[in-house]
Design a protein around this motif. Structure first.
Motif: not given
Length: 139
Positions: A50, A54, A21, A17-19
């Protein structure tokens, strides 16, 4: 999450998830500080991590990262291994070309991440996923 981090031991984190990352960024920063990387090198490493986290999420469908402190006898560094079981990179030469992007990331692409670290290695195979290993050494 990073408050109780044992930076001496390899740190694993799933990327789903983005969290996650964000967690990877925090973990890499904590370990980079512990190794005493300069602020500039910390920023370079966190930026590369990062972008690669991603990529693992977006293009690899998620995966995992392992962050370790490494030594080569004279100096310490941070090694980060990103692994996914996604479709792999169809054209690795193109993906490593400066300026190549498929959008959505920081715009650095793999070539930008490669420039930000001291060592960069990538293994990929169609249908088997991708493994990117980066290392940043203290100066």
């Amino acid at each position: 999450m990073t408050a109780g981090l044992d930076v001496g031991a390899p740190q694993a984190q799933s990327i789903a998830s983005d969290q996650d990352v964000v967690r990877v960024r925090q973990m890499v920063r904590t370990v980079a500080v512990a190794v005493k990387l300069s602020l500039v090198d910390q920023t370079k490493l966190v930026t590369a991590a990062s972008e690669l986290a991603r990529n693992t999420l977006v293009y690899g469908g998620g995966g995992e990262v392992l962050v370790s402190i490494v030594e080569n006898g004279r100096r310490r560094g941070v090694r980060i291994v990103f692994t996914d079981k996604g479709p792999g990179i169809a054209d690795l030469d193109l993906a490593l070309t400066d300026g190549y992007t498929t959008g959505g990331g920081l715009g650095l692409g793999l070539s930008g991440a490669r420039r930000l670290v001291d060592e960069f290695d990538i293994e990929t195979a169609a249908g088997k996923g991708t493994r990117v290993t980066v290392t940043k050494w203290s100066r």
